[in-house]
Design a protein around this motif. Structure first.
Motif, PDB file in Angstrom:
ATOM      1  N   LEU A 210       6.016  -7.875   6.598  1.00 56.21           N
ATOM      2  CA  LEU A 210       6.139  -6.424   6.449  1.00 56.21           C
ATOM      3  C   LEU A 210       6.178  -5.726   7.808  1.00 56.21           C
ATOM      4  N   THR A 211       5.337  -6.171   8.715  1.00 53.91           N
ATOM      5  CA  THR A 211       5.312  -5.592  10.049  1.00 53.91           C
ATOM      6  C   THR A 211       6.641  -5.819  10.759  1.00 53.91           C
ATOM      7  N   TRP A 212       7.178  -7.006  10.633  1.00 51.47           N
ATOM      8  CA  TRP A 212       8.470  -7.344  11.243  1.00 51.47           C
ATOM      9  C   TRP A 212       9.588  -6.479  10.665  1.00 51.47           C
ATOM     10  N   ILE A 213       9.605  -6.323   9.355  1.00 53.35           N
ATOM     11  CA  ILE A 213      10.612  -5.484   8.700  1.00 53.35           C
ATOM     12  C   ILE A 213      10.498  -4.045   9.199  1.00 53.35           C
ATOM     13  N   ALA A 214       9.274  -3.538   9.285  1.00 53.20           N
ATOM     14  CA  ALA A 214       9.069  -2.172   9.775  1.00 53.20           C
ATOM     15  C   ALA A 214       9.583  -2.022  11.208  1.00 53.20           C
ATOM     16  N   GLU A 215       9.310  -3.008  12.027  1.00 53.99           N
ATOM     17  CA  GLU A 215       9.796  -2.953  13.411  1.00 53.99           C
ATOM     18  C   GLU A 215      11.317  -2.963  13.454  1.00 53.99           C
ATOM     19  N   LEU A 216      11.937  -3.830  12.659  1.00 59.32           N
ATOM     20  CA  LEU A 216      13.400  -3.915  12.633  1.00 59.32           C
ATOM     21  C   LEU A 216      14.036  -2.618  12.146  1.00 59.32           C
ATOM     22  N   ARG A 217      13.369  -1.969  11.190  1.00 60.97           N
ATOM     23  CA  ARG A 217      13.896  -0.713  10.648  1.00 60.97           C
ATOM     24  C   ARG A 217      13.438   0.501  11.439  1.00 60.97           C
ATOM     25  N   ASP A 218      12.617   0.262  12.439  1.00 60.99           N
ATOM     26  CA  ASP A 218      12.068   1.348  13.254  1.00 60.99           C
ATOM     27  C   ASP A 218      11.322   2.365  12.381  1.00 60.99           C
ATOM     28  N   THR A 219      10.505   1.831  11.469  1.00 59.02           N
ATOM     29  CA  THR A 219       9.670   2.660  10.607  1.00 59.02           C
ATOM     30  C   THR A 219       8.224   2.177  10.732  1.00 59.02           C
ATOM     31  N   SER A 220       7.368   2.761   9.936  1.00 54.61           N
ATOM     32  CA  SER A 220       5.960   2.370   9.943  1.00 54.61           C
ATOM     33  C   SER A 220       5.668   1.399   8.801  1.00 54.61           C
ATOM     34  N   LEU A 221       4.545   0.740   8.899  1.00 55.08           N
ATOM     35  CA  LEU A 221       4.096  -0.138   7.825  1.00 55.08           C
ATOM     36  C   LEU A 221       3.851   0.686   6.560  1.00 55.08           C
ATOM     37  N   LYS A 222       3.312   1.886   6.729  1.00 58.82           N
ATOM     38  CA  LYS A 222       3.093   2.782   5.591  1.00 58.82           C
ATOM     39  C   LYS A 222       4.413   3.089   4.887  1.00 58.82           C
ATOM     40  N   ALA A 223       5.438   3.385   5.662  1.00 54.62           N
ATOM     41  CA  ALA A 223       6.749   3.702   5.085  1.00 54.62           C
ATOM     42  C   ALA A 223       7.312   2.516   4.310  1.00 54.62           C
ATOM     43  N   GLU A 224       7.150   1.323   4.862  1.00 58.21           N
ATOM     44  CA  GLU A 224       7.655   0.128   4.182  1.00 58.21           C
ATOM     45  C   GLU A 224       6.884  -0.140   2.886  1.00 58.21           C
TER      46      GLU A 224
END
Length: 65
Positions: free
Chosen positions: A25-39
């Motif tokens: 989840l953290t990796w996905i958030a970083e790739l999407r330039d969003t937050s963990l909360k948003a994901e």
């Protein structure tokens, strides 16, 4: 199922997940330039939408109403 769109009020929900899921989840958030909360919110929204498409669940909801 109704959703209170734009209610503005938030609650804190704490969940326990394993380290592998957290890392993904953290990796996905970083790739999407969003937050963990948003994901997490995005995942919950997708889960709710999938539930709305489940005929058995909707039949139960209708029966309860």
């Amino acid at each position: 199922m109704s959703t209170p769109e734009g209610s503005g009020k938030e609650i804190t929900l704490a969940i326990r997940i394993d380290t592998a899921r957290h890392a993904q989840l953290t990796w996905i958030a970083e790739l999407r330039d969003t937050s963990l909360k948003a994901e997490c919110s995005r995942a919950v929204d997708a889960y709710i939408e999938a539930a709305k498409q489940d005929p058995k669940l909707m039949a139960k909801a209708t029966a309860v109403r």
